[in-house]
Design a protein around this motif. Sequence first.
Motif, PDB file in Angstrom:
ATOM      1  N   TRP A 125       0.849  -1.192   0.000  1.00  0.00           N
ATOM      2  CA  TRP A 125       0.000   0.000   0.000  1.00  0.00           C
ATOM      3  C   TRP A 125       0.886   1.245   0.000  1.00  0.00           C
ATOM      4  O   TRP A 125       1.985   1.238   0.566  1.00  0.00           O
ATOM      5  CB  TRP A 125      -0.905   0.018   1.234  1.00  0.00           C
ATOM      6  N   ASN A 126       0.363   2.338  -0.578  1.00  0.00           N
ATOM      7  CA  ASN A 126       1.166   3.537  -0.748  1.00  0.00           C
ATOM      8  C   ASN A 126       0.546   4.733  -0.027  1.00  0.00           C
ATOM      9  O   ASN A 126       0.172   5.726  -0.651  1.00  0.00           O
ATOM     10  CB  ASN A 126       1.345   3.852  -2.238  1.00  0.00           C
ATOM     11  N   GLU A 127       0.401   4.634   1.304  1.00  0.00           N
ATOM     12  CA  GLU A 127       0.020   5.758   2.169  1.00  0.00           C
ATOM     13  C   GLU A 127      -1.409   6.251   1.959  1.00  0.00           C
ATOM     14  O   GLU A 127      -1.740   7.371   2.343  1.00  0.00           O
ATOM     15  CB  GLU A 127       1.011   6.926   2.000  1.00  0.00           C
ATOM     16  N   ILE A 128      -2.262   5.450   1.338  1.00  0.00           N
ATOM     17  CA  ILE A 128      -3.686   5.761   1.268  1.00  0.00           C
ATOM     18  C   ILE A 128      -4.405   4.558   1.879  1.00  0.00           C
ATOM     19  O   ILE A 128      -4.521   3.507   1.250  1.00  0.00           O
ATOM     20  CB  ILE A 128      -4.163   6.007  -0.180  1.00  0.00           C
ATOM     21  N   HIS A 129      -4.857   4.702   3.115  1.00  0.00           N
ATOM     22  CA  HIS A 129      -5.390   3.562   3.852  1.00  0.00           C
ATOM     23  C   HIS A 129      -6.766   3.137   3.332  1.00  0.00           C
ATOM     24  O   HIS A 129      -7.591   3.971   2.973  1.00  0.00           O
ATOM     25  CB  HIS A 129      -5.465   3.882   5.345  1.00  0.00           C
ATOM     26  N   HIS A 130      -6.985   1.829   3.323  1.00  0.00           N
ATOM     27  CA  HIS A 130      -8.249   1.245   2.894  1.00  0.00           C
ATOM     28  C   HIS A 130      -8.814   0.365   4.006  1.00  0.00           C
ATOM     29  O   HIS A 130      -8.069  -0.138   4.852  1.00  0.00           O
ATOM     30  CB  HIS A 130      -8.043   0.387   1.646  1.00  0.00           C
ATOM     31  N   LYS A 131     -10.133   0.170   3.965  1.00  0.00           N
ATOM     32  CA  LYS A 131     -10.797  -0.727   4.905  1.00  0.00           C
ATOM     33  C   LYS A 131     -10.996  -2.083   4.231  1.00  0.00           C
ATOM     34  O   LYS A 131     -11.778  -2.221   3.289  1.00  0.00           O
ATOM     35  CB  LYS A 131     -12.148  -0.143   5.328  1.00  0.00           C
ATOM     36  N   THR A 132     -10.263  -3.090   4.712  1.00  0.00           N
ATOM     37  CA  THR A 132     -10.308  -4.423   4.111  1.00  0.00           C
ATOM     38  C   THR A 132     -11.102  -5.419   4.959  1.00  0.00           C
ATOM     39  O   THR A 132     -11.187  -6.591   4.615  1.00  0.00           O
ATOM     40  CB  THR A 132      -8.876  -4.958   3.929  1.00  0.00           C
ATOM     41  N   GLU A 133     -11.670  -4.943   6.055  1.00  0.00           N
ATOM     42  CA  GLU A 133     -12.432  -5.803   6.967  1.00  0.00           C
ATOM     43  C   GLU A 133     -13.897  -5.367   6.912  1.00  0.00           C
ATOM     44  O   GLU A 133     -14.219  -4.226   7.238  1.00  0.00           O
ATOM     45  CB  GLU A 133     -11.866  -5.641   8.385  1.00  0.00           C
ATOM     46  N   PHE A 134     -14.791  -6.246   6.483  1.00  0.00           N
ATOM     47  CA  PHE A 134     -16.161  -5.839   6.198  1.00  0.00           C
ATOM     48  C   PHE A 134     -17.033  -5.693   7.449  1.00  0.00           C
ATOM     49  O   PHE A 134     -17.641  -4.652   7.668  1.00  0.00           O
ATOM     50  CB  PHE A 134     -16.821  -6.835   5.250  1.00  0.00           C
ATOM     51  N   GLY A 135     -17.116  -6.739   8.265  1.00  0.00           N
ATOM     52  CA  GLY A 135     -18.120  -6.758   9.313  1.00  0.00           C
ATOM     53  C   GLY A 135     -17.606  -6.652  10.722  1.00  0.00           C
ATOM     54  O   GLY A 135     -18.332  -6.922  11.679  1.00  0.00           O
ATOM     55  N   SER A 136     -16.354  -6.263  10.896  1.00  0.00           N
ATOM     56  CA  SER A 136     -15.779  -6.118  12.233  1.00  0.00           C
ATOM     57  C   SER A 136     -14.630  -5.125  12.123  1.00  0.00           C
ATOM     58  O   SER A 136     -14.296  -4.657  11.034  1.00  0.00           O
ATOM     59  CB  SER A 136     -15.271  -7.469  12.755  1.00  0.00           C
ATOM     60  N   ASN A 137     -14.027  -4.812  13.253  1.00  0.00           N
ATOM     61  CA  ASN A 137     -12.887  -3.889  13.238  1.00  0.00           C
ATOM     62  C   ASN A 137     -11.812  -4.383  14.192  1.00  0.00           C
ATOM     63  O   ASN A 137     -11.196  -3.608  14.919  1.00  0.00           O
ATOM     64  CB  ASN A 137     -13.341  -2.471  13.612  1.00  0.00           C
ATOM     65  N   LEU A 138     -11.565  -5.682  14.179  1.00  0.00           N
ATOM     66  CA  LEU A 138     -10.606  -6.270  15.113  1.00  0.00           C
ATOM     67  C   LEU A 138      -9.173  -5.919  14.738  1.00  0.00           C
ATOM     68  O   LEU A 138      -8.299  -5.850  15.595  1.00  0.00           O
ATOM     69  CB  LEU A 138     -10.774  -7.794  15.155  1.00  0.00           C
ATOM     70  N   THR A 139      -8.907  -5.719  13.447  1.00  0.00           N
ATOM     71  CA  THR A 139      -7.551  -5.415  13.007  1.00  0.00           C
ATOM     72  C   THR A 139      -7.302  -3.919  12.880  1.00  0.00           C
ATOM     73  O   THR A 139      -6.175  -3.491  12.621  1.00  0.00           O
ATOM     74  CB  THR A 139      -7.292  -6.060  11.639  1.00  0.00           C
ATOM     75  N   GLY A 140      -8.356  -3.112  13.037  1.00  0.00           N
ATOM     76  CA  GLY A 140      -8.229  -1.679  12.811  1.00  0.00           C
ATOM     77  C   GLY A 140      -8.460  -1.290  11.366  1.00  0.00           C
ATOM     78  O   GLY A 140      -8.384  -0.114  11.019  1.00  0.00           O
TER      79      GLY A 140
END
Length: 321
Positions: free
Chosen positions: A275-290
């Motif tokens: 990844w190149n400094e543009i954060h994405h949300k890769t976790e759909f139904g929870s937020n355990l990894t942030g």
Amino acid sequence: LPPALTWSLLAPCSVPTVPVKNLTGSSPVNPALAGITGILMSAAGLPVCLTRPPKLVLHPPPVSKSEIQSIPGISHTCRKTTKKQAKKGKTPEEVLKKYLQKVRHPPDEDCTICMERLSAPSGYKGPQPALKPDLVGKLVKCGHVFHLHCLVAMYNNGNKDGSLQCPTCKTIYGVKTGTQPPGKMEYHIIPHTLPGHSDCKTIRIIYNIPPGVQGPEHPNPGKSFTARGFPRHCYLPDSEKGRKVLKLLLVAWDRRLIFAIGTSSTTGESDTVIWNEIHHKTEFGSNLTGHGYPDINYLDNVLAELAAQGITEESLAQEKD
């Protein structure tokens, strides 16, 4: 222990129940530590409550093709990138000339590139450009001052795409492009909701970049690079702000700024797609990894990250959907 979700020992009602989490080992509490703690507490006559940790939900429930919708206001559902670089032809000196004003009387301070005084010649020791080493210029928008030798060297060490980024304040001059390897970006709406966004459906983005060979713009030209974890699924709420973020991500994709080739911060692997400094949300139904939802600040944060790459609402007027 029995497989039930909760197991308690009888104890005086005046003693509060202390939860000991993580029976499966997927949270920061070590399962062995949880077990030992439970034994010690029960031996002391304290109530024990062992609970399973929340479940990681990376993907939404299965979606049929008939349930997938295109996104209103955005043409097509897929973008591809190639190895094409930005148009070249101008020399570094010609590029800098657009963004600089000459300074006849340099201020009494250091050049933040070579760390020599601006009143002295540039301390750059590499290949010498066709400029006098004591020439000094000021960037027209931000006003920061540098040796011209140093700016030419910095430009030659970058992507050489006709843009320049101030090393002091990161102001971007021109259109910044990256070195993202060739791949495909898909985007559409699925009929599920994200935690914290129950009032709308979800935009799903699917990135797919295959492994290949590094080009001249990459860290090790001619060497193979890996591409782990693809296709990568990412999610945005299908809200007004979520669609705005998607449109800007499409600009970032076209400018080859979302991925790069480098060293993975999680595995330590080099010559791989990161990844190149543009954060994405890769976790759909929870937020355990942030990397999931709910996250009330995410959309604002990613807009700020895009702006740091020179991608704002003004960029949409310059790019085609």
